[in-house]
Design a protein around this motif. Structure first.
Motif, PDB file in Angstrom:
ATOM      1  N   GLY A  46       0.849  -1.182   0.000  1.00  0.00           N
ATOM      2  CA  GLY A  46       0.000   0.000   0.000  1.00  0.00           C
ATOM      3  C   GLY A  46       0.881   1.226   0.000  1.00  0.00           C
ATOM      4  N   ILE A  47       0.719   2.089  -0.994  1.00  0.00           N
ATOM      5  CA  ILE A  47       1.479   3.333  -1.085  1.00  0.00           C
ATOM      6  C   ILE A  47       0.483   4.457  -0.837  1.00  0.00           C
ATOM      7  CG2 ILE A  47       2.895   4.820  -2.550  1.00  0.00           C
ATOM      8  CD1 ILE A  47       3.722   2.235  -4.082  1.00  0.00           C
ATOM      9  N   ILE A  48       0.627   5.102   0.315  1.00  0.00           N
ATOM     10  CA  ILE A  48      -0.332   6.140   0.671  1.00  0.00           C
ATOM     11  C   ILE A  48       0.396   7.458   0.920  1.00  0.00           C
ATOM     12  CG2 ILE A  48      -2.008   4.500   1.576  1.00  0.00           C
ATOM     13  CD1 ILE A  48      -1.094   5.205   4.406  1.00  0.00           C
ATOM     14  N   MET A  49      -0.358   8.517   0.790  1.00  0.00           N
ATOM     15  CA  MET A  49       0.204   9.851   0.992  1.00  0.00           C
ATOM     16  C   MET A  49      -0.867  10.768   1.546  1.00  0.00           C
ATOM     17  SD  MET A  49       0.375  10.432  -3.048  1.00  0.00           S
ATOM     18  CE  MET A  49       0.349   8.662  -3.233  1.00  0.00           C
ATOM     19  N   GLY A  50      -0.438  11.801   2.230  1.00  0.00           N
ATOM     20  CA  GLY A  50      -1.377  12.710   2.852  1.00  0.00           C
ATOM     21  C   GLY A  50      -2.046  13.664   1.896  1.00  0.00           C
ATOM     22  N   SER A  51      -1.452  13.885   0.718  1.00  0.00           N
ATOM     23  CA  SER A  51      -1.980  14.839  -0.246  1.00  0.00           C
ATOM     24  C   SER A  51      -1.517  14.465  -1.641  1.00  0.00           C
ATOM     25  CB  SER A  51      -1.464  16.245   0.109  1.00  0.00           C
ATOM     26  OG  SER A  51      -1.774  17.168  -0.911  1.00  0.00           O
ATOM     27  N   ASP A  52      -2.277  14.899  -2.651  1.00  0.00           N
ATOM     28  CA  ASP A  52      -1.851  14.631  -4.021  1.00  0.00           C
ATOM     29  C   ASP A  52      -0.541  15.340  -4.351  1.00  0.00           C
ATOM     30  OD1 ASP A  52      -2.938  17.201  -4.105  1.00  0.00           O
ATOM     31  OD2 ASP A  52      -4.039  16.863  -5.975  1.00  0.00           O
ATOM     32  N   GLU A  88       6.755  -1.474  -9.646  1.00  0.00           N
ATOM     33  CA  GLU A  88       6.565  -1.858 -11.052  1.00  0.00           C
ATOM     34  C   GLU A  88       7.773  -2.636 -11.571  1.00  0.00           C
ATOM     35  OE1 GLU A  88       3.552   1.655 -12.601  1.00  0.00           O
ATOM     36  OE2 GLU A  88       5.709   1.974 -12.820  1.00  0.00           O
ATOM     37  N   GLU A  89       8.982  -2.152 -11.251  1.00  0.00           N
ATOM     38  CA  GLU A  89      10.209  -2.822 -11.709  1.00  0.00           C
ATOM     39  C   GLU A  89      10.287  -4.253 -11.197  1.00  0.00           C
ATOM     40  OE1 GLU A  89      15.075  -2.452 -11.257  1.00  0.00           O
ATOM     41  OE2 GLU A  89      13.821  -0.732 -10.731  1.00  0.00           O
ATOM     42  N   PHE A  90       9.907  -4.484  -9.952  1.00  0.00           N
ATOM     43  CA  PHE A  90       9.965  -5.815  -9.363  1.00  0.00           C
ATOM     44  C   PHE A  90       8.673  -6.607  -9.564  1.00  0.00           C
ATOM     45  CE2 PHE A  90      13.635  -3.972  -7.352  1.00  0.00           C
ATOM     46  CZ  PHE A  90      14.489  -5.040  -7.146  1.00  0.00           C
ATOM     47  N   GLU A  91       7.734  -6.022 -10.293  1.00  0.00           N
ATOM     48  CA  GLU A  91       6.457  -6.660 -10.610  1.00  0.00           C
ATOM     49  C   GLU A  91       5.718  -7.117  -9.354  1.00  0.00           C
ATOM     50  OE1 GLU A  91       7.688  -9.652 -13.433  1.00  0.00           O
ATOM     51  OE2 GLU A  91       7.596  -8.208 -15.074  1.00  0.00           O
ATOM     52  N   VAL A  92       5.696  -6.223  -8.370  1.00  0.00           N
ATOM     53  CA  VAL A  92       4.975  -6.470  -7.119  1.00  0.00           C
ATOM     54  C   VAL A  92       3.705  -5.618  -7.154  1.00  0.00           C
ATOM     55  CG1 VAL A  92       5.043  -6.080  -4.624  1.00  0.00           C
ATOM     56  CG2 VAL A  92       7.010  -7.090  -5.788  1.00  0.00           C
ATOM     57  N   SER A  93       2.584  -6.239  -6.878  1.00  0.00           N
ATOM     58  CA  SER A  93       1.311  -5.524  -6.932  1.00  0.00           C
ATOM     59  C   SER A  93       1.225  -4.486  -5.820  1.00  0.00           C
ATOM     60  CB  SER A  93       0.149  -6.507  -6.841  1.00  0.00           C
ATOM     61  OG  SER A  93       0.228  -7.245  -5.652  1.00  0.00           O
ATOM     62  N   PHE A  94       0.569  -3.386  -6.134  1.00  0.00           N
ATOM     63  CA  PHE A  94       0.470  -2.287  -5.179  1.00  0.00           C
ATOM     64  C   PHE A  94      -0.793  -1.489  -5.452  1.00  0.00           C
ATOM     65  CE2 PHE A  94       2.600  -0.739  -8.909  1.00  0.00           C
ATOM     66  CZ  PHE A  94       2.097   0.535  -9.110  1.00  0.00           C
ATOM     67  N   GLU A  95      -1.144  -0.676  -4.469  1.00  0.00           N
ATOM     68  CA  GLU A  95      -2.223   0.280  -4.642  1.00  0.00           C
ATOM     69  C   GLU A  95      -1.710   1.637  -4.193  1.00  0.00           C
ATOM     70  OE1 GLU A  95      -5.357  -1.310  -2.177  1.00  0.00           O
ATOM     71  OE2 GLU A  95      -4.618  -0.259  -0.392  1.00  0.00           O
ATOM     72  N   VAL A  96      -2.306   2.691  -4.730  1.00  0.00           N
ATOM     73  CA  VAL A  96      -1.910   4.052  -4.395  1.00  0.00           C
ATOM     74  C   VAL A  96      -3.155   4.787  -3.918  1.00  0.00           C
ATOM     75  CG1 VAL A  96      -0.902   6.201  -5.267  1.00  0.00           C
ATOM     76  CG2 VAL A  96      -0.092   4.005  -6.161  1.00  0.00           C
ATOM     77  N   THR A 115      -7.994  -2.185   7.772  1.00  0.00           N
ATOM     78  CA  THR A 115      -8.417  -3.196   6.799  1.00  0.00           C
ATOM     79  C   THR A 115      -7.297  -3.647   5.872  1.00  0.00           C
ATOM     80  OG1 THR A 115      -9.132  -1.559   5.151  1.00  0.00           O
ATOM     81  CG2 THR A 115     -10.774  -2.278   6.793  1.00  0.00           C
ATOM     82  N   ALA A 116      -6.149  -3.000   5.914  1.00  0.00           N
ATOM     83  CA  ALA A 116      -5.069  -3.298   4.961  1.00  0.00           C
ATOM     84  C   ALA A 116      -4.672  -4.771   4.974  1.00  0.00           C
ATOM     85  CB  ALA A 116      -3.857  -2.415   5.257  1.00  0.00           C
ATOM     86  N   ARG A 117      -4.462  -5.333   6.139  1.00  0.00           N
ATOM     87  CA  ARG A 117      -4.030  -6.744   6.242  1.00  0.00           C
ATOM     88  C   ARG A 117      -5.075  -7.678   5.659  1.00  0.00           C
ATOM     89  NH1 ARG A 117      -4.297 -10.822  10.315  1.00  0.00           N
ATOM     90  NH2 ARG A 117      -2.534 -12.232  10.145  1.00  0.00           N
ATOM     91  N   ASP A 118      -6.331  -7.442   5.982  1.00  0.00           N
ATOM     92  CA  ASP A 118      -7.406  -8.295   5.468  1.00  0.00           C
ATOM     93  C   ASP A 118      -7.544  -8.189   3.950  1.00  0.00           C
ATOM     94  OD1 ASP A 118      -7.959  -9.193   8.016  1.00  0.00           O
ATOM     95  OD2 ASP A 118      -9.573  -7.731   8.338  1.00  0.00           O
ATOM     96  N   ARG A 119      -7.105  -7.073   3.393  1.00  0.00           N
ATOM     97  CA  ARG A 119      -7.176  -6.885   1.947  1.00  0.00           C
ATOM     98  C   ARG A 119      -5.944  -7.423   1.228  1.00  0.00           C
ATOM     99  NH1 ARG A 119      -6.743  -2.032   0.551  1.00  0.00           N
ATOM    100  NH2 ARG A 119      -6.273  -1.057   2.540  1.00  0.00           N
ATOM    101  N   GLY A 120      -5.007  -8.021   1.985  1.00  0.00           N
ATOM    102  CA  GLY A 120      -3.832  -8.645   1.372  1.00  0.00           C
ATOM    103  C   GLY A 120      -2.574  -7.805   1.387  1.00  0.00           C
ATOM    104  N   LYS A 173       0.780  -6.343   2.621  1.00  0.00           N
ATOM    105  CA  LYS A 173       1.822  -6.882   3.502  1.00  0.00           C
ATOM    106  C   LYS A 173       2.718  -5.784   4.076  1.00  0.00           C
ATOM    107  CE  LYS A 173       0.835 -11.196   2.436  1.00  0.00           C
ATOM    108  NZ  LYS A 173      -0.094 -11.895   3.294  1.00  0.00           N
ATOM    109  N   VAL A 174       2.857  -4.677   3.346  1.00  0.00           N
ATOM    110  CA  VAL A 174       3.713  -3.562   3.750  1.00  0.00           C
ATOM    111  C   VAL A 174       3.029  -2.269   3.315  1.00  0.00           C
ATOM    112  CG1 VAL A 174       6.003  -2.491   3.563  1.00  0.00           C
ATOM    113  CG2 VAL A 174       5.787  -4.960   3.332  1.00  0.00           C
ATOM    114  N   ILE A 175       3.103  -1.257   4.174  1.00  0.00           N
ATOM    115  CA  ILE A 175       2.553   0.055   3.827  1.00  0.00           C
ATOM    116  C   ILE A 175       3.693   1.063   3.761  1.00  0.00           C
ATOM    117  CG2 ILE A 175       1.045   1.948   4.568  1.00  0.00           C
ATOM    118  CD1 ILE A 175      -0.681  -0.191   6.001  1.00  0.00           C
ATOM    119  N   ILE A 176       3.710   1.824   2.678  1.00  0.00           N
ATOM    120  CA  ILE A 176       4.645   2.942   2.529  1.00  0.00           C
ATOM    121  C   ILE A 176       3.796   4.201   2.639  1.00  0.00           C
ATOM    122  CG2 ILE A 176       6.264   4.126   1.016  1.00  0.00           C
ATOM    123  CD1 ILE A 176       6.721   1.395  -0.395  1.00  0.00           C
ATOM    124  N   ALA A 177       4.132   5.051   3.600  1.00  0.00           N
ATOM    125  CA  ALA A 177       3.331   6.253   3.849  1.00  0.00           C
ATOM    126  C   ALA A 177       4.198   7.494   3.719  1.00  0.00           C
ATOM    127  CB  ALA A 177       2.703   6.187   5.235  1.00  0.00           C
TER     128      ALA A 177
END
Length: 171
Positions: free
Chosen positions: A8-14, A28-36, A54-59, A61-65
């Motif tokens: 999960g890649i999240i940020m406080g503002s656009d 993308e380079e390592f072909e690991v699925s992510f959401e933004v 809910t992040a863990r239940d949605r699959g 594994k790591v959050i980048i904030a």
């Protein structure tokens, strides 16, 4: 990439998106699925709580904030989830991101947040990949290959420096 996002890649503002592109590019380079997602600790606190819980239940594994200024997002998310959270201090106009760095790195005992250098979402992405690699041998091998490519790049630069000398070396 798998269907369910692992990172999960999240940020406080656009406005943080240009900084967070480094983490996106690594996934993308390592072909690991992510959401933004934009998840503000201050403007959308209920969304932040829901995302973290809910992040863990949605699959995930790591959050980048990523966060700038007060930079509460990484720490608040870390306090709400058992998942590893990597904080990316976003550079600010007034203090250059030092305020963000201090906010993220000064977490109380019991609520760790891994923290990378100001603006270095690429390293946050690489750390997320390494964390995932602890349970995925193929991904771990790809990290090793990536590190080998870094070594080769430095050795090529040294060979060029040896060949042309420091006075004629061009970046």
């Amino acid at each position: 990439m798998s269907q369910s996002p692992l990172v999960g890649i999240i940020m406080g503002s656009d406005s943080d998106l240009p900084t967070m592109q480094g983490a996106i590019a690594v996934c993308e380079e390592f072909e690991v699925s992510f959401e933004v997602a934009i998840v503000s600790a201050h403007r959308t606190p209920e969304r932040m709580v829901d995302y973290a819980k809910t992040a863990r239940d949605r699959g995930i594994k790591v959050i980048i904030a990523g966060a700038g200024g007060a930079a509460h997002l990484p720490g608040m998310v870390a306090s709400l989830t058992p998942l590893p959270v990597i904080g990316v201090p976003v550079a600010t106009r007034n203090l250059g991101g030092v305020d963000s760095l201090y906010s993220i790195v000064q977490m109380p005992a019991g609520i760790p947040v891994a923290t990378v250098a100001i603006g270095n979402a690429k390293n946050a992405g690489l750390l997320a990949i390494q964390i995932l690699g602890t349970s995925d041998p193929q991904l771990c091998d790809r990290v090793r290959q990536y590190r080998q490519s870094l070594q080769e790049m430095v050795l090529e630069k040294q060979a060029k420096l040896d060949e042309v000398g420091y006075k004629n070396y061009e970046l």
